[in-house]
Design a protein around this motif. Structure first.
Motif, mmCIF file in Angstrom:
data_model
loop_
_atom_site.group_PDB
_atom_site.id
_atom_site.type_symbol
_atom_site.label_atom_id
_atom_site.label_comp_id
_atom_site.label_asym_id
_atom_site.label_seq_id
_atom_site.Cartn_x
_atom_site.Cartn_y
_atom_site.Cartn_z
ATOM 1 N N GLU A 54 0.649 6.837 -6.646
ATOM 2 C CA GLU A 54 -0.485 7.738 -6.780
ATOM 3 C C GLU A 54 -0.036 9.195 -6.597
ATOM 4 O OE1 GLU A 54 -3.607 6.955 -3.993
ATOM 5 O OE2 GLU A 54 -5.175 7.567 -5.380
ATOM 6 N N TYR A 109 0.803 -1.227 0.000
ATOM 7 C CA TYR A 109 0.000 0.000 0.000
ATOM 8 C C TYR A 109 0.835 1.276 0.000
ATOM 9 C CZ TYR A 109 -4.138 -2.856 0.040
ATOM 10 O OH TYR A 109 -5.105 -3.732 -0.341
ATOM 11 N N PRO A 110 1.919 1.329 0.798
ATOM 12 C CA PRO A 110 2.777 2.517 0.665
ATOM 13 C C PRO A 110 3.259 2.719 -0.769
ATOM 14 C CG PRO A 110 3.356 1.332 2.641
ATOM 15 C CD PRO A 110 2.343 0.477 1.915
ATOM 16 N N LEU A 130 1.644 1.761 -3.551
ATOM 17 C CA LEU A 130 0.506 2.264 -4.328
ATOM 18 C C LEU A 130 0.318 3.760 -4.080
ATOM 19 C CD1 LEU A 130 -2.103 -0.639 -3.855
ATOM 20 C CD2 LEU A 130 -0.921 0.007 -5.960
ATOM 21 N N TYR A 131 0.413 4.149 -2.810
ATOM 22 C CA TYR A 131 0.185 5.558 -2.474
ATOM 23 C C TYR A 131 1.284 6.433 -3.067
ATOM 24 C CZ TYR A 131 -2.997 3.466 0.910
ATOM 25 O OH TYR A 131 -3.983 2.731 1.483
ATOM 26 N N ARG A 132 2.512 5.859 -3.142
ATOM 27 C CA ARG A 132 3.599 6.636 -3.691
ATOM 28 C C ARG A 132 3.377 6.841 -5.198
ATOM 29 N NH1 ARG A 132 9.274 4.079 -3.947
ATOM 30 N NH2 ARG A 132 8.572 3.257 -1.951
#
Lengths: 117, 892
Positions: free
Chosen positions: A63, A56-57, A59-61
């Motif tokens: 994004e 998830y980190p 994916l958020y990065r």
């Protein structure tokens, strides 16, 4: 369960290959996070595993870099899920990373398998 | 299905996500975990097992937060309070301070080490500042103290710095700059007729003094102008303390009679408890009567104070005094007096000012060393967070914001250190007041008051900013590459340099303080080796007995009384010797005048040197243990028959006649018309009358009952092994009173105490500076220890490799010892340089040792090296015991 040292994988995540994996998987269609983790696990034959605290980190990065875009999608009778899709910028990066990766693999192949050519 | 939201939320707590973003992430990850859980249960796992297995995907070490920390969204601006349009920097700072306080409540060991170090530094600085402020800076406790001045003269020929009737009356009549001028002096007086006779200090003042000081009696009234005249009946005013002690605070005392020096005096008033006057400790105030007309007599035996008219400057006042000097009788011209009007406060302070400023500088250095230490601790700690800080900068976090975070942390520590320091300082000032170092004036004014607290807060803030800035500057621009490749050692050599630089600075400053206190120790030793003109001072009891003419008018009878008392004292069991003199060595009496030597040209009295005059009776030199270098001792017959004989000190004899024996038989006299020539019958060993660090005083010893000394105030010296034992002083008093019941004893002191008092200032500086140096050494050594210990943990892997490759433990130890000694060597070299530059300013405190004394420098440097060795060896030993396997496994 993972065949590759997870710490090493973490380092790879920070580099670029993990990004390449995610971008590739999103090329065809939008997917949610759990879907992505399962796909990586099964398609690698169990060799690659993304832990929840790395996936998830990442994916958020991606994004934040605006390479992918997450949106909440509601389907009748289900809870909403967050799906990620590739942006135009993401598509461009993917193409470039693919070319780099291919060149890298080819270079490695030439070195390691050169004598059989 | 288990609920995972709280599991996820807990793992995000350390981040600064916006509330909506946090909710989204919680929802997304909880879903992920539920999906996984459902899958596991479908595979046959129990609900609880499935839950545990799903959560196992979170690896130990809070990886989620670590990975998230690099993201912009993890650093959302906190919602501004009450919709403030822009973030207010101070509000943000307050938030940072609270945040820092929370962080330190979790990092207790680090916080405790830093706060303790700072408390030592700030506490000692506060304590000494409270002394400097109380003694030097605090205004005097009179109304408008800035207007109060003391009138003096610069007297190039030694005579005339004070006042006599001629100067005082001339100035009082002709001045234009002052609201009023008043004369004052102190005298010891005998109080009789109420219980045991008592000798107390009287403050003699002219009538103008109290109104000028704005002091009003709490009962009765002050002096009238008629009290300033000779022949008027004496009146006295009691100080509050004496009124309480002697009269139990009874109101009926005003109007009663007190017998002062045998003369009845009316008590006309009582002073308020708050009254203090300069360095005096009076029991009573008495008038200072002056002749009506200014005589030509050149006497200068009292002081003058004045209050400036509003708007008059010191320069104008000095000009006015200069104008009036020209109005003095013509005889005064040859004294070449110049005006010296200065603030009254300067008179209180005396000569301790310089020493106090030196002490304040010394503890300032201790504070600097403490700050260096905490800066080092801070750098090490900030390094552990380097990744976080670097990432925040790389992602565009405001650098000012990061600086503020770091400074907030250092300021919180510094304020906590300041708080603990105030407690320390409070304790220190209480101890200081309890031991009451002699010569330290205004001791009662020393307190931790609002001004001192303000100073502490300022010093704490400055310290916090100072040591915080090291971390800020070092981490101001962490390179982007450092952030990207995830290494923490991007600029490690640079940071190592900063830490080493701080340690070198600490060693240098600590060494400087040690050298200074070393020089003072050598001064103390040299002082002890001086022959003071007496031996075994702890076995000599001294006290003063006065026989005023109002008690015994006849000189011969007074002489016999002194002799009888000496006889009675000699009969007290255990007494081996008794003598008397108008002044005991080092007691501070400096009665002096010029002498005329037969055969030498008569010099202008105003231009020749002052000699110390003492009046003595038999037994004085013997009791003190002073040598008779040549000639014979004087006898009671010499005194009673008024034989024209005199004794001089060796220093005086050598000045005129090259050696002591040639002085015998020569004649000197007091240069007054009609004064007889006196034959020198003895030369005695020198006395260090002005203190052991001053040259031997040239002294003329007149036999008791002589033309130059009419006051009949004599100090007895009694030698006995019983000195200091209970009851001995009481037996001596009884011996005195067996001769005359009305004679009071004053100032009972052992010779030892008198000597200690004369060296009090040097001793005080020695003790305080040694304490400062000890604290500096302690903090400095801890500084070296922590730097080497930190280097050792950072190099664990390197040590492992070396040992795996066959390095011996001894070699590893040497590696660190070399590092530690290298730092010490640079620090010591630097410290010696600083000491050489600074110690010149200390020469007024030094005696018998030069400011650049090679021995002191060498001993202190060796001691510092030894301390460094110990501080280095502890972590070096630990490093050399590392198991190579463990070390190599360590993931640094």
């Amino acid at each position: 369960m993972s065949g590759i040292d997870t710490r090493a994988l973490d380092r790879e995540l920070k580099r670029g290959s993990a990004e390449l994996l995610i971008l590739s998987l999103l090329e065809a269609r939008p997917r949610h996070g759990y879907d992505l983790s399962k796909l990586i696990h099964t398609r690698s034959g169990g060799a690659l595993t993304f832990h929840i605290d790395s996936l998830y980190p990442l994916l958020y990065r991606l994004e934040e870099r605006e390479w992918i875009k997450g949106t909440w999608v509601e389907k009748a009778g289900e809870r909403r899920r967050r799906f990620y899709r590739l942006t135009a910028e993401g598509r461009r990066v993917l193409d470039q990373q693919r070319r780099t990766w291919a060149a890298f693999v080819e270079a490695v192949r030439r070195v390691t398998g050169g004598e059989h050519a | 299905m288990p609920d995972f939201t709280s599991d996820v939320r807990a793992r995000l707590a350390s981040l600064r996500l916006s509330a909506t973003r946090e909710d989204e992430i919680v929802e997304e990850l909880a879903q992920h975990l539920e999906d996984r859980c459902r899958e596991l249960m479908a595979g046959g796992a129990s609900a609880e097992d499935a839950r545990q297995m799903a959560l196992a995907d979170f690896r130990p070490g809070d990886l989620l937060a670590q990975q998230m920390a690099a993201l912009r969204q993890a650093h959302a601006k906190q919602p501004a309070a009450l919709a403030a349009p822009t973030e207010r920097p101070l509000a943000g700072l307050w938030q940072d301070l609270r945040h820092a306080a929370r962080i330190f409540s979790k990092q207790r060991a680090f916080a405790a080490a830093a706060v303790l170090t700072l408390a030592l530094g700030i506490g000692t600085t506060t304590a000494i500042f409270s002394v400097v402020y109380g003694v030097l800076l605090k205004p005097l406790s009179f109304a408008q103290p800035g207007e109060l001045v003391t009138l003096r003269h610069v007297a190039p020929h030694g005579a005339g710095s004070n006042h006599g009737p001629a100067t005082f009356l001339t100035y009082r009549a002709n001045q234009r700059s002052f609201e009023a001028i008043a004369a004052w002096d102190t005298a010891d007086v005998s109080i009789t007729g109420r219980g045991d006779p008592e000798r107390v200090q009287a403050l003699q003042v002219s009538a103008a003094a109290l109104p000028l000081l704005r002091v009003r009696p709490i009962a009765g009234r002050g002096f009238d102008p008629e009290d300033d005249r000779f022949g008027h009946p004496i009146r006295v005013i009691l100080t509050y303390g004496y009124w309480q002690r002697r009269f139990g605070g009874s109101d009926a005392v005003v109007g009663q009679t007190l017998v002062v020096n045998g003369t009845p005096a009316e008590i006309i008033g009582i002073l308020p408890a708050s009254f203090t006057f300069l360095r005096t400790r009076p029991a009573i105030l008495a008038p200072l009567p002056l002749p009506e007309n200014a005589p030509d007599r050149m006497s200068f035996d009292f002081q003058a104070l004045a209050r400036l008219k509003p708007g008059v400057s010191l320069t104008q006042a000095n000009a006015d005094l200069g104008r009036m000097i020209a109005l003095l009788p013509p005889a005064f011209a040859k004294l070449e007096l110049r005006p010296d009007v200065r603030p009254l406060a300067a008179d209180v302070i005396g000569d301790v000012g310089e020493m106090l400023w030196i002490l304040l500088a010394a503890v300032g250095v201790v504070l600097l060393i403490a700050c260096g230490n905490v800066a080092n601790l801070f750098l090490v700690r900030a390094e552990a967070r380097h990744q976080e800080l670097a990432t925040r900068v790389a992602l565009g976090a405001n650098r000012g914001r990061i600086a503020r975070t770091l400074l907030a942390e250092s300021i919180v520590l510094a304020l906590a250190g300041g708080g603990a320091g105030v407690a320390l300082a409070q304790a220190a000032t209480m101890v200081l007041r309890a031991i009451a170092p002699a010569k330290l004036p205004r001791l009662d004014d020393i307190d931790i008051d609002a001004t001192v607290l303000l100073f502490t807060v300022a010093v704490s803030l400055a310290s916090g900013v100072f040591f915080g800035l090291f971390a800020v500057v070092r981490f101001w621009s962490p390179t982007i590459t450092t952030a990207r490749d995830g290494s923490r050692s991007g600029s490690a050599p640079a940071r190592g340099r900063t830490r080493n630089g701080l340690v070198v600075g600490q060693i240098a400053l600590a060494l400087t303080l040690l050298i200074i206190s070393g020089l003072l120790v050598r001064t103390a030793v040299a002082t002890r080796q001086v022959d003071p003109g007496f031996v075994d001072p702890e076995h000599v009891q001294t006290f003063v007995v006065a026989i005023p003419p109002t008690f015994i008018r006849d000189d011969d009878r007074a002489g016999r009384t002194f002799e009888n008392i000496a006889g009675e004292l000699a009969r007290v069991p255990g007494v081996t010797s008794v003598g008397l003199s108008s002044s005991i060595t080092m007691d501070g009496e400096n009665n002096g005048n010029v002498i005329e030597v037969e055969g030498e040209p008569v010099l202008d009295p105003a231009r020749s040197r002052l000699r110390r005059f003492k009046s003595v009776a038999p037994g004085y030199f013997e009791t003190m243990g002073n040598r008779i270098v040549a000639g014979r001792s004087i006898s009671w017959r010499d005194i009673h028959e008024r034989r024209p004989v005199v004794v001089v000190s060796e220093a005086l004899a050598k000045e005129y006649w090259k050696d002591a024996s040639s002085a015998i038989g020569k004649r000197v006299r007091w240069p007054r018309p009609g004064a007889p020539w006196r034959e020198i019958v003895a030369v005695v060993g020198d006395e260090r009358d002005d203190g052991p660090t001053r040259p031997a005083t040239a002294i003329v010893y007149w036999p008791l009952l002589n033309e130059s000394y009419r006051w009949r105030i004599m100090a007895y010296a009694v030698r006995s092994a019983r000195v200091g034992t209970p009851g001995f002083l009481g037996e001596l008093e009884q011996a005195v009173w067996s001769v005359d019941r009305n004679l009071p004893l004053a100032r009972p002191e052992t010779l030892d105490q008198i000597q200690a008092r004369s060296m009090a200032q040097t001793s005080f500086a020695l003790v305080m500076l040694s304490l400062a140096a000890a604290v500096a050494l302690l903090i400095g050594v801890v500084g070296i220890y922590s730097v080497i210990a930190y280097a050792a943990t950072q190099q664990t892997r390197e040590i492992g490799v070396r040992m795996a490759l066959g390095a011996q433990t001894g070699q590893v130890r040497q590696l660190f010892l070399r590092q530690g000694l290298g730092l010490a060597a640079v620090g010591i070299a630097l410290g010696i340089g600083i000491a050489v530059m600074l110690t010149r300013y200390l020469s007024s405190l030094l005696f018998g040792v030069g400011p650049v004394d090679p021995m002191t420098y060498a001993i202190v440097s060796v001691a510092m090296t030894a301390a460094t060795l110990v501080a280095t060896d502890l972590p070096a030993r630990r490093a050399s015991r590392i198991d190579p396997i463990v070390a190599l496994r360590a993931d640094v």
